[in-house]
Design a protein around this motif. Structure first.
Motif, PDB file in Angstrom:
ATOM      1  N   GLY A  79       1.245  -0.865   0.170  1.00  0.00           N
ATOM      2  CA  GLY A  79       0.051   0.147   0.073  1.00  0.00           C
ATOM      3  C   GLY A  79       1.198   1.404   0.433  1.00  0.00           C
ATOM      4  O   GLY A  79       0.119   2.248   0.171  1.00  0.00           O
ATOM      5  N   LEU A  80       2.478   0.923  -0.777  1.00  0.00           N
ATOM      6  CA  LEU A  80       3.354   2.251  -0.383  1.00  0.00           C
ATOM      7  C   LEU A  80       3.896   3.108  -1.381  1.00  0.00           C
ATOM      8  O   LEU A  80       3.620   1.261  -2.467  1.00  0.00           O
ATOM      9  CB  LEU A  80       3.973   2.196   0.948  1.00  0.00           C
ATOM     10  CG  LEU A  80       3.690   3.018   2.320  1.00  0.00           C
ATOM     11  CD1 LEU A  80       5.001   2.199   3.359  1.00  0.00           C
ATOM     12  CD2 LEU A  80       3.201   3.593   2.688  1.00  0.00           C
ATOM     13  N   ASN A  81       4.175   3.618  -2.026  1.00  0.00           N
ATOM     14  CA  ASN A  81       4.944   3.867  -3.570  1.00  0.00           C
ATOM     15  C   ASN A  81       4.548   3.051  -4.039  1.00  0.00           C
ATOM     16  O   ASN A  81       5.274   2.232  -5.107  1.00  0.00           O
ATOM     17  CB  ASN A  81       6.053   3.083  -2.683  1.00  0.00           C
ATOM     18  CG  ASN A  81       7.365   3.963  -1.852  1.00  0.00           C
ATOM     19  OD1 ASN A  81       6.699   5.609  -2.290  1.00  0.00           O
ATOM     20  ND2 ASN A  81       7.982   3.834  -0.688  1.00  0.00           N
ATOM     21  N   ASN A 292      -1.141  -5.214 -11.735  1.00  0.00           N
ATOM     22  CA  ASN A 292      -0.950  -4.327 -13.133  1.00  0.00           C
ATOM     23  C   ASN A 292      -1.538  -3.032 -13.271  1.00  0.00           C
ATOM     24  O   ASN A 292      -0.728  -2.233 -13.739  1.00  0.00           O
ATOM     25  CB  ASN A 292      -1.730  -5.497 -13.671  1.00  0.00           C
ATOM     26  CG  ASN A 292      -1.019  -6.687 -13.988  1.00  0.00           C
ATOM     27  OD1 ASN A 292       0.453  -7.224 -14.282  1.00  0.00           O
ATOM     28  ND2 ASN A 292      -1.478  -8.346 -14.515  1.00  0.00           N
ATOM     29  N   ASN A 293      -2.577  -2.767 -12.091  1.00  0.00           N
ATOM     30  CA  ASN A 293      -3.104  -1.611 -11.851  1.00  0.00           C
ATOM     31  C   ASN A 293      -2.376  -0.676 -11.438  1.00  0.00           C
ATOM     32  O   ASN A 293      -2.234   0.587 -11.879  1.00  0.00           O
ATOM     33  CB  ASN A 293      -4.099  -1.814 -11.676  1.00  0.00           C
ATOM     34  CG  ASN A 293      -5.297  -2.339 -13.085  1.00  0.00           C
ATOM     35  OD1 ASN A 293      -5.336  -2.075 -13.793  1.00  0.00           O
ATOM     36  ND2 ASN A 293      -6.170  -2.953 -11.721  1.00  0.00           N
ATOM     37  N   ASN A 294      -1.909  -0.837 -10.587  1.00  0.00           N
ATOM     38  CA  ASN A 294      -0.821   0.093  -9.493  1.00  0.00           C
ATOM     39  C   ASN A 294       0.334   0.139 -10.439  1.00  0.00           C
ATOM     40  O   ASN A 294       0.734   1.496  -9.873  1.00  0.00           O
ATOM     41  CB  ASN A 294      -0.600  -0.866  -8.160  1.00  0.00           C
ATOM     42  CG  ASN A 294      -2.236  -0.696  -7.103  1.00  0.00           C
ATOM     43  OD1 ASN A 294      -2.389   0.082  -6.768  1.00  0.00           O
ATOM     44  ND2 ASN A 294      -1.520  -2.129  -6.096  1.00  0.00           N
ATOM     45  N   SER A 316      -2.186 -12.328  -5.833  1.00  0.00           N
ATOM     46  CA  SER A 316      -2.050 -10.362  -5.576  1.00  0.00           C
ATOM     47  C   SER A 316      -1.001  -9.948  -5.562  1.00  0.00           C
ATOM     48  O   SER A 316      -1.339  -8.776  -5.670  1.00  0.00           O
ATOM     49  CB  SER A 316      -2.149 -10.849  -3.733  1.00  0.00           C
ATOM     50  OG  SER A 316      -0.742 -11.475  -2.815  1.00  0.00           O
ATOM     51  N   ASP A 317       0.315 -10.546  -5.670  1.00  0.00           N
ATOM     52  CA  ASP A 317       1.146  -9.881  -6.171  1.00  0.00           C
ATOM     53  C   ASP A 317       1.828  -8.944  -4.794  1.00  0.00           C
ATOM     54  O   ASP A 317       2.184  -7.889  -5.219  1.00  0.00           O
ATOM     55  CB  ASP A 317       1.466  -9.082  -7.337  1.00  0.00           C
ATOM     56  CG  ASP A 317       2.652  -8.965  -7.894  1.00  0.00           C
ATOM     57  OD1 ASP A 317       3.504  -8.977  -7.520  1.00  0.00           O
ATOM     58  OD2 ASP A 317       2.904  -8.393  -8.550  1.00  0.00           O
ATOM     59  N   ILE A 318       1.219  -9.204  -4.373  1.00  0.00           N
ATOM     60  CA  ILE A 318       1.970  -8.317  -2.779  1.00  0.00           C
ATOM     61  C   ILE A 318       3.481  -7.786  -2.996  1.00  0.00           C
ATOM     62  O   ILE A 318       3.669  -9.080  -3.361  1.00  0.00           O
ATOM     63  CB  ILE A 318       1.263  -8.891  -1.046  1.00  0.00           C
ATOM     64  CG1 ILE A 318       0.683  -9.061  -0.838  1.00  0.00           C
ATOM     65  CG2 ILE A 318       2.280  -8.859   0.220  1.00  0.00           C
ATOM     66  CD1 ILE A 318      -0.003  -7.677  -0.626  1.00  0.00           C
ATOM     67  N   ASP A 322      -1.625  -4.394  -4.158  1.00  0.00           N
ATOM     68  CA  ASP A 322      -1.534  -3.704  -2.390  1.00  0.00           C
ATOM     69  C   ASP A 322      -2.543  -4.103  -1.757  1.00  0.00           C
ATOM     70  O   ASP A 322      -2.826  -4.297  -0.505  1.00  0.00           O
ATOM     71  CB  ASP A 322      -2.735  -2.422  -2.693  1.00  0.00           C
ATOM     72  CG  ASP A 322      -4.198  -2.498  -3.910  1.00  0.00           C
ATOM     73  OD1 ASP A 322      -5.301  -2.749  -2.931  1.00  0.00           O
ATOM     74  OD2 ASP A 322      -3.975  -2.871  -5.209  1.00  0.00           O
ATOM     75  N   SER A 323      -3.194  -5.675  -1.832  1.00  0.00           N
ATOM     76  CA  SER A 323      -3.992  -6.263  -0.805  1.00  0.00           C
ATOM     77  C   SER A 323      -3.422  -7.752  -0.726  1.00  0.00           C
ATOM     78  O   SER A 323      -3.953  -8.596  -1.609  1.00  0.00           O
ATOM     79  CB  SER A 323      -5.384  -5.650  -1.053  1.00  0.00           C
ATOM     80  OG  SER A 323      -6.210  -6.880  -0.517  1.00  0.00           O
ATOM     81  N   MET A 324      -3.553  -8.277  -0.010  1.00  0.00           N
ATOM     82  CA  MET A 324      -4.247  -9.669   0.141  1.00  0.00           C
ATOM     83  C   MET A 324      -4.783 -10.575  -0.013  1.00  0.00           C
ATOM     84  O   MET A 324      -4.866 -12.000  -0.057  1.00  0.00           O
ATOM     85  CB  MET A 324      -3.336 -10.265   1.207  1.00  0.00           C
ATOM     86  CG  MET A 324      -2.094 -11.875   1.677  1.00  0.00           C
ATOM     87  SD  MET A 324      -2.055 -11.891   2.967  1.00  0.00           S
ATOM     88  CE  MET A 324      -0.061 -11.522   3.031  1.00  0.00           C
ATOM     89  N   SER A 325      -6.124  -9.952   0.154  1.00  0.00           N
ATOM     90  CA  SER A 325      -6.969 -10.319  -0.235  1.00  0.00           C
ATOM     91  C   SER A 325      -7.742 -11.091  -1.745  1.00  0.00           C
ATOM     92  O   SER A 325      -8.100 -10.603  -1.652  1.00  0.00           O
ATOM     93  CB  SER A 325      -8.402 -10.026   0.687  1.00  0.00           C
ATOM     94  OG  SER A 325      -9.130 -10.023   0.469  1.00  0.00           O
ATOM     95  N   MET A 326      -8.075 -12.683  -1.269  1.00  0.00           N
ATOM     96  CA  MET A 326      -8.295 -13.187  -2.872  1.00  0.00           C
ATOM     97  C   MET A 326     -10.165 -12.681  -2.946  1.00  0.00           C
ATOM     98  O   MET A 326     -10.266 -12.441  -4.314  1.00  0.00           O
ATOM     99  CB  MET A 326      -8.486 -14.191  -3.200  1.00  0.00           C
ATOM    100  CG  MET A 326      -6.740 -14.715  -2.390  1.00  0.00           C
ATOM    101  SD  MET A 326      -5.993 -14.533  -3.666  1.00  0.00           S
ATOM    102  CE  MET A 326      -6.001 -15.345  -4.958  1.00  0.00           C
ATOM    103  N   PHE A 327     -10.045 -11.781  -2.051  1.00  0.00           N
ATOM    104  CA  PHE A 327     -12.007 -11.451  -2.230  1.00  0.00           C
ATOM    105  C   PHE A 327     -11.831 -10.059  -3.034  1.00  0.00           C
ATOM    106  O   PHE A 327     -11.914  -9.659  -4.380  1.00  0.00           O
ATOM    107  CB  PHE A 327     -12.530 -11.398  -1.215  1.00  0.00           C
ATOM    108  CG  PHE A 327     -12.993 -12.197  -0.117  1.00  0.00           C
ATOM    109  CD1 PHE A 327     -13.977 -13.378  -0.749  1.00  0.00           C
ATOM    110  CD2 PHE A 327     -12.422 -12.336   0.785  1.00  0.00           C
ATOM    111  CE1 PHE A 327     -13.998 -13.838   0.414  1.00  0.00           C
ATOM    112  CE2 PHE A 327     -13.119 -12.856   1.917  1.00  0.00           C
ATOM    113  CZ  PHE A 327     -13.857 -14.789   1.209  1.00  0.00           C
TER     114      PHE A 327
END
Ligand code: GUN
Ligand code: FE
Length: 425
Positions: A79-81, A292-294, A316-318, A322-327
């Protein structure tokens, strides 16, 4: 009689058995025997009547999800940078953070948080990149083993085009990889090593050829990155003038599917020739839309990959993601496919939540074997989702409840989680 890994789960059961098909059983019993699904029944069959009952009446019960691609050390800066594109992002954000994992105290503290968060998420199976540090990678495997999640973990290989503070000589990279495999391949029940060349730009041909040999010798799978960003692809074409493209650069070194089960993350900008090679070699594509979006890599044409019947799952490609949630990854996949249809190809039908639920469960799960469904014989990975907070007077079908859960569920809504017949949350 011993009931280890043999029990009944009662609730509203939903799973996918095909990309465009969902099976629902309201208020039914899901039978787990010795860690495997034995079927779903409206009335408990006589032969299972003595099994202990885990009663979650009124809750949704769905298969556990598979995260085919994420980077454990990058969880620290999730969630940074994300103002940079891939190559600059690696140099200025990812590599400096990964270098910190040389310090085992830092690694331990960070990886414990990573493992706790993964355990609390919808994920039951994951393919995880560590860093190039052998000891810290073993530490990550020790920590993940205790979660009960089933994970494949890779010590990363990098021997070129990498900063001095995060590189190994070719010889060290090979020796450390063999050492690490020998100390981990048989050490765990839940955790297995996976050979992990970072990507072509950071691995010499000599190293790649040796890693391919190692996979065959030790019968290990391999994970890497493919065709994520257009500057990256240009760079690979310069580095590998003899290859016909990025996928062929892997192929030429014996690290692209066939007898080596392989996952390639991203696959945003493939040529048709590469799509066919992926299909022929049975390589898995890990679709990572959040990342891909970030970091502005583009939108992978997933509808096309489905039509070509590629092996496909979600990642998730943490911390590109930005989120580990598969949802959240599921929703990002659906939305990205709609943006693709709107702005890239009006003839490409957007993905439905039903299709993407399949990718997150049975699609990616199949990399681990019979995983990601409640069909008979599948390993018992399940999430119990308490969805009554989203109820309202309108009323919802089971399929609608699933769709709403995909869009709304948080980790806290998963009240119980099983992996391979063990309750882990
Ligand atoms: N390509 C090579 N390394 C990485 C990484 O850490 N993240 C992403 N998104 N792409 C990569
Ligand atoms: Fe990645």
């Amino acid at each position: 009689m011993v009931f280890e890994k043999s029990f009944l789960v009662k609730g509203d059961i939903v799973y996918s058995d095909a990309i465009d098909h969902i099976v629902t059983h309201e208020n039914s019993y899901l039978v787990c025997e010795n860690g495997l699904v034995q079927g779903v029944f409206k009335v408990i069959p006589e032969q299972f009547a003595a099994f202990p009952l885990h009663d979650y009446e009124g809750c949704l019960i769905v298969p556990g999800m598979t995260d085919l691609h994420l980077h454990a050390p990058q969880h620290t800066f999730r969630g940074l940078n994300m103002h940079l594109e891939l190559i600059d992002w690696l140099e200025h954000v990812a590599f400096p953070e990964e270098a910190k994992f040389k310090d085992l105290a830092y690694a331990k503290e960070s990886y414990e948080i990573f493992a706790r968060d993964l355990k609390n998420s919808a994920t039951t199976r994951a393919c995880v990149f560590a860093t190039l540090h052998k000891k810290a990678t073993i530490l990550l495997m020790d920590i993940l083993e205790n979660t009960g999640l089933k994970c494949m973990v890779g010590k990363v290989n990098m021997d070129r085009n990498s900063p001095d503070y995060l590189t190994e000589s070719t010889k060290d990279s090979i020796e450390n990889t063999i050492d690490w495999i020998e100390s981990t391949a048989k050490a765990y029940e839940n955790t297995k090593p996976m050979v992990t060349p970072r990507f072509i730009p950071s691995c010499s041909d000599e190293l790649m050829v040796e890693l391919g040999r190692i996979c065959r010798k030790y019968r290990l799978p391999l994970q890497s990155h493919l065709s994520e960003n257009t500057n990256e692809i240009d760079w690979v074409n310069e580095l590998c003038p003899d290859a016909s493209g990025y996928a062929d650069a892997y192929m030429k070194t014996g690290t692209f599917g066939g007898e080596v089960p392989t996952i390639m993350a991203h696959c945003v900008h493939l040529t048709e020739e590469e799509v066919h090679l992926i299909k022929d070699q049975k390589v898995y594509v890990a679709h990572c839309p959040s990342s891909n979006n970030n970091i502005m890599s583009g939108i992978a044409p997933v509808r096309h990959y489905i039509e070509e019947e590629l092996n496909l799952g979600l990642g998730s490609d943490i911390a590109g993601g930005d989120s580990m949630s598969m949802f959240r990854v599921i929703v990002e996949t659906i939305k990205s496919s709609k943006i693709y249809t709107t702005f890239v190809d009006r003839s490409s039908r957007p993905l439905t939540s039903k299709e993407v639920f399949y990718l997150a469960t049975k699609g990616g799960g199949s990399f681990f074997g019979k995983v990601g469904s409640f069909e008979t014989g599948y390993e018992f990975d399940a999430l119990v989702i308490k969805d009554d907070i989203w109820k309202n007077p309108r009323g919802f079908t089971m399929e609608e409840r699933l769709e709403r859960a995909l869009y709304s569920a948080e980790d806290r809504d998963i009240i119980v989680k099983y992996c391979a017949g063990n309750r882990i949350k």
